[in-house]
Design a protein around this motif. Structure first.
Motif, PDB file in Angstrom:
ATOM      1  N   UNK A 246      -1.518 -42.223  36.831  1.00  0.00           N
ATOM      2  CA  UNK A 246      -1.239 -42.431  38.257  1.00  0.00           C
ATOM      3  C   UNK A 246       0.122 -43.092  38.429  1.00  0.00           C
ATOM      4  N   UNK A 247       0.399 -44.079  37.615  1.00  0.00           N
ATOM      5  CA  UNK A 247       1.682 -44.797  37.658  1.00  0.00           C
ATOM      6  C   UNK A 247       2.836 -43.811  37.458  1.00  0.00           C
ATOM      7  N   UNK A 248       2.687 -42.958  36.421  1.00  0.00           N
ATOM      8  CA  UNK A 248       3.742 -41.995  36.109  1.00  0.00           C
ATOM      9  C   UNK A 248       3.885 -40.938  37.208  1.00  0.00           C
ATOM     10  N   UNK A 249       2.755 -40.583  37.836  1.00  0.00           N
ATOM     11  CA  UNK A 249       2.813 -39.569  38.895  1.00  0.00           C
ATOM     12  C   UNK A 249       3.614 -40.066  40.095  1.00  0.00           C
ATOM     13  N   UNK A 250       3.393 -41.320  40.462  1.00  0.00           N
ATOM     14  CA  UNK A 250       4.156 -41.868  41.590  1.00  0.00           C
ATOM     15  C   UNK A 250       5.658 -41.764  41.309  1.00  0.00           C
ATOM     16  N   UNK A 251       6.049 -42.098  40.097  1.00  0.00           N
ATOM     17  CA  UNK A 251       7.471 -42.031  39.756  1.00  0.00           C
ATOM     18  C   UNK A 251       7.962 -40.590  39.698  1.00  0.00           C
ATOM     19  N   UNK A 252       7.175 -39.712  39.056  1.00  0.00           N
ATOM     20  CA  UNK A 252       7.598 -38.317  38.872  1.00  0.00           C
ATOM     21  C   UNK A 252       7.675 -37.555  40.185  1.00  0.00           C
ATOM     22  N   UNK A 253       6.850 -37.935  41.155  1.00  0.00           N
ATOM     23  CA  UNK A 253       6.831 -37.234  42.447  1.00  0.00           C
ATOM     24  C   UNK A 253       7.829 -37.811  43.436  1.00  0.00           C
ATOM     25  N   UNK A 254       8.606 -38.799  42.992  1.00  0.00           N
ATOM     26  CA  UNK A 254       9.602 -39.400  43.880  1.00  0.00           C
ATOM     27  C   UNK A 254       9.010 -40.335  44.899  1.00  0.00           C
ATOM     28  N   UNK A 255       7.790 -40.806  44.658  1.00  0.00           N
ATOM     29  CA  UNK A 255       7.137 -41.710  45.616  1.00  0.00           C
ATOM     30  C   UNK A 255       6.873 -43.083  44.999  1.00  0.00           C
ATOM     31  N   UNK A 256       7.575 -43.393  43.916  1.00  0.00           N
ATOM     32  CA  UNK A 256       7.377 -44.663  43.240  1.00  0.00           C
ATOM     33  C   UNK A 256       7.709 -45.868  44.093  1.00  0.00           C
ATOM     34  N   UNK A 257       8.677 -45.707  44.993  1.00  0.00           N
ATOM     35  CA  UNK A 257       9.049 -46.840  45.850  1.00  0.00           C
ATOM     36  C   UNK A 257       8.383 -46.779  47.220  1.00  0.00           C
ATOM     37  N   UNK A 258       7.535 -45.769  47.443  1.00  0.00           N
ATOM     38  CA  UNK A 258       6.816 -45.676  48.723  1.00  0.00           C
ATOM     39  C   UNK A 258       5.834 -46.836  48.842  1.00  0.00           C
ATOM     40  N   UNK A 259       5.354 -47.075  50.032  1.00  0.00           N
ATOM     41  CA  UNK A 259       4.405 -48.181  50.232  1.00  0.00           C
ATOM     42  C   UNK A 259       3.150 -48.011  49.369  1.00  0.00           C
ATOM     43  N   UNK A 260       2.551 -46.806  49.329  1.00  0.00           N
ATOM     44  CA  UNK A 260       1.378 -46.639  48.459  1.00  0.00           C
ATOM     45  C   UNK A 260       1.724 -46.810  46.981  1.00  0.00           C
ATOM     46  N   UNK A 261       2.908 -46.292  46.575  1.00  0.00           N
ATOM     47  CA  UNK A 261       3.323 -46.422  45.183  1.00  0.00           C
ATOM     48  C   UNK A 261       3.521 -47.871  44.801  1.00  0.00           C
ATOM     49  N   UNK A 262       4.159 -48.621  45.668  1.00  0.00           N
ATOM     50  CA  UNK A 262       4.397 -50.047  45.409  1.00  0.00           C
ATOM     51  C   UNK A 262       3.082 -50.811  45.356  1.00  0.00           C
ATOM     52  N   UNK A 263       2.145 -50.464  46.253  1.00  0.00           N
ATOM     53  CA  UNK A 263       0.850 -51.142  46.281  1.00  0.00           C
ATOM     54  C   UNK A 263       0.082 -50.883  44.984  1.00  0.00           C
ATOM     55  N   UNK A 264       0.150 -49.626  44.501  1.00  0.00           N
ATOM     56  CA  UNK A 264      -0.545 -49.312  43.253  1.00  0.00           C
ATOM     57  C   UNK A 264       0.065 -50.092  42.084  1.00  0.00           C
ATOM     58  N   UNK A 265       1.387 -50.131  42.034  1.00  0.00           N
ATOM     59  CA  UNK A 265       2.059 -50.837  40.940  1.00  0.00           C
ATOM     60  C   UNK A 265       1.728 -52.325  40.962  1.00  0.00           C
TER      61      UNK A 265
END
Length: 711
Positions: A246-265
């Motif tokens: 899941x962590x890698x998917x957020x980064x690979x999909x370009x959503x790593x810095x999105x609010x949901x991505x940041x919350x997951x991290x």
């Protein structure tokens, strides 16, 4: 003999109808038809001046008929540089005191070299750029939300997979995993992926180990499948591997810095940090290290495991410790956020207290948001810079960064869409239901076509607008005058002017205009039509009438009162905004202004044949909007004659100093009163009566003279 005032009012009482009658005269209609048919063929000032019918028509229209012979002089007028206020001051026409010459120059599009000026083209108009930026911003939010949904689905369903076939048959789960580990689902085969996932990684000859792309090996390591495809253990993935996917998917999909991505991290960090037992344990987890780099504003390219170990094991009570000797204060803050001894072991119960964890998470959230905003702003600024350079669809497609930015804003995946398709979309006429974009039945394509300004050959066009700038300014001035606030003293006037000025430029067609009641009310007020009870259907007929067509709705005598409003707008007969011609000596508004001026000049000439005083009164009425002081009157012989007559001032006053003359006028006339229709009418009635007194024996038969002469 008919009095001056009666002759004047026979024309002025219903000016629209009077002008319609004049325009219908055979000589006027013939001259106007020729002008409309041929002015667009002019390519240079010499073309214009060598066509005597065109040149004479225009000269008469702007009250310069007596200067028609002076072609060399007029050529200098027409080729003056009036593009800026500074260039105007230095130009030939800018140094002339008679305002008619400047108005004439402003009515044509000649360059200083005598050629018709080419208007700038734009691949995208300003309002569409604003809309696209907003769309891009919203798409980033949407991408984050979609990534969150996909993450939730993956986490909820990966535990149900009992074999490699179960994973491969669930394309949503499989594609998620492939994307997470940097593999393109559209070009990977199920057979290859099955071989990868069932590879024995301890065997150097296994498929995963043999493939040159190491992403396959990473993918295989993230799952627990036996070589026969069954699960090795209780699940296809451990909880840590699920979190990593899941962590890698957020980064690979370009959503790593999105609010949901940041919350997951952040959630991952809080869970994982609790299990850290030493500094090496922490540094061995790349996800935790990356999280800390963001939290403390550290550039990943400048960090190393050893450097971070030295920082985290620093004794901050020792001024000579590693963290304390670094110039970057972020290292001291990082060291203070953990509880490691100098040997890397934990000093106390945990690597971090709850308070320290909260502090790191807070810093991460702040820095992540800032980084996301900075990245987004950089992308938007890049887009704005590059779109200004685009002159064709070909240019656009070749600019990969711009191409990807725009397509992503419309939710179109550049990697899955052929560029030929996008080329056809951008060359489509968005207003044509049968165009390629609209026939595709893909709403994103229709919106993309509508957001750009390319012609069928893929070339950028000139901008289209509901009003050209001169008409916009004039409409606002008329509104202010109609509301009794010509100098804009009231806040409400300022607000309405601002709204109209900033909103009219976003209007693409007459229906958008009619939906905005605030704009409609403003325009109706400006043209004194607010009390006419005009329906939307009638307004549509007015605004889509072709003012150059004698048979159009607004050119019918009974509809002549609506003509001024129609001419002020730039809608075509189909209701869409018209584009500014690429290289045309006059815009439609300028052509209409010229033909209207010609009709008005002819009307005044006709009145003059009956009564020269009536002609002077009509001229004064027409020029009133330009009269701002007594000096405006003194600069125009005809205006001065009317003022001298109406105010009883002697002709000999012209021998006095100019300031003395101005004072003589203002003692008897409040210039601002001329802007009041009732006061202007009384002023011209007085002029008419006194003109008759001075020039005829009409006083013997007209008792009004005695009344007007007495006060």
């Amino acid at each position: 003999m008919i009095s001056t005032y009666l002759t004047y009012t026979s024309y002025a009482s219903d000016m629209s109808r009077s002008l319609a009658r004049v325009s219908a005269q055979s000589d006027v209609s013939s001259a106007t038809a020729y002008y409309n048919a041929n002015i667009g063929k002019v390519k240079s000032v010499d073309d214009f001046m060598n066509n005597n019918r065109l040149f004479s028509y225009a000269m008469k229209a702007y009250g310069l008929e007596d200067m028609t012979y002076a072609k060399a002089f007029m050529k200098k007028v027409l080729t003056s540089d009036i593009s800026t206020s500074d260039s105007l001051k230095q130009s030939f026409v800018g140094k002339l005191t008679d305002p008619r010459f400047l108005k004439f120059a402003q009515s044509f599009q000649f360059s200083t070299d005598g050629k018709v000026a080419q208007q700038p083209v734009t691949a995208q108009e300003a309002s569409d750029q604003t809309d696209l930026v907003n769309l891009y911003t919203q798409q980033q939010v949407n991408k984050g939300a979609t990534a969150a949904d996909d993450a939730a689905y993956y986490q909820a369903n990966i535990g149900n997979v009992t074999s490699v076939d179960g994973l491969i048959n669930n394309k949503r789960l499989l594609n998620y995993a492939l994307t997470a580990y940097g593999l393109d689902p559209s070009i990977t085969s199920d057979a290859t992926i099955k071989q990868v996932l069932t590879s024995d990684l301890s065997d150097p000859n296994s498929v995963a180990n043999q493939l040159p792309n190491t992403a396959y090996k990473t993918l295989a390591a993230a799952f627990s499948f036996n070589t026969d495809g069954s699960i090795n253990g209780s699940s296809a993935q451990s909880s840590d591997n699920i979190a990593n996917t899941v962590y890698q998917y957020y980064n690979a999909s370009g959503t790593g810095t999105s609010a949901p991505g940041a919350a997951f991290k952040s959630q991952y960090y809080e869970n994982a940090i609790a299990g850290v037992t030493s500094v090496d344990d922490l540094l061995g987890n790349s996800r935790l290290v990356s999280y800390l780099e963001t939290a403390f504003g550290l550039d990943p390219s400048e960090q190393s495991t050893q450097l971070l170990r030295n920082v985290l094991t620093s004794d901050l009570s020792d001024p000579d410790s590693f963290a304390n000797t670094q110039s970057n204060d972020a290292y001291r803050k990082l060291a203070a956020a953990f509880n490691f001894n100098t040997d890397g072991s934990i000093n106390g119960a945990a690597a971090q207290t709850a308070e320290q964890i909260d502090g790191v998470v807070s810093s991460f959230t702040t820095n992540n948001t800032t980084a996301a905003e900075n990245f987004q702003n950089t992308e938007i600024n890049f887009y704005k810079t590059d779109i200004a350079k685009i002159g064709s669809v070909s240019d656009f497609i070749k600019d990969t960064g711009l191409y990807d930015f725009v397509l992503s804003a419309f939710g179109i995946d550049p990697s899955k869409t052929q560029k030929l398709t996008i080329e056809k979309v951008l060359e489509s006429d968005a207003s044509d239901p049968s165009s390629f974009a609209n026939m595709s039945h893909n709403s994103a394509y229709s919106k993309l076509a509508a957001a750009f300004n390319f012609d069928a050959n893929g070339n950028a066009k000139t901008a289209s607008s509901a009003q050209v700038n001169a008409s916009l300014v004039s409409t606002i001035q008329l509104y202010n005058k109609e509301t009794g606030d010509p100098t804009v003293q009231n806040n409400q006037t300022t607000d309405e002017d601002s709204y109209y000025g900033s909103t009219i430029g976003t209007i693409k067609n007459v229906d958008e205009f009619l939906k905005d009641k605030r704009l409609v009310t403003f325009a109706l007020t400006a043209f004194d039509l607010q009390d006419k009870g005009l329906s939307n259907d009638t307004l549509r007929k007015i605004l889509t009438s072709d003012p150059t067509d004698p048979k159009s709705y607004i050119n019918k005598p009974e509809n002549s009162a609506y003509r001024a409003m129609a001419v002020a707008f730039n809608f075509g007969t189909d209701g869409n905004d018209l584009a500014t011609p690429l290289q045309q000596v006059q815009t439609r508004s300028q052509i209409v202004a010229t033909t209207d001026a010609y009709a008005r000049q002819t009307l005044e000439e006709n009145a003059g044949v009956q009564n020269e005083g009536a002609r002077l009164a009509l001229y004064f009425q027409r020029m009133v909007p330009t009269i701002t002081s007594a000096y405006s009157i003194l600069a125009d012989k005809a205006l001065l004659q009317v003022a001298q007559t109406a105010l009883g001032l002697p002709i000999s006053m012209s021998n006095a100093d100019i300031d003395v003359q101005a004072n003589m006028i203002t003692k008897k006339l409040k210039i601002s009163d001329l802007q009041d229709p009732d006061k202007l009418n009384k002023f011209l009635a007085r002029f008419s009566a006194l003109y008759d007194v001075n020039n005829t024996d009409i006083t013997q038969t007209n008792p009004a003279i005695a009344i007007l002469g007495g006060g």
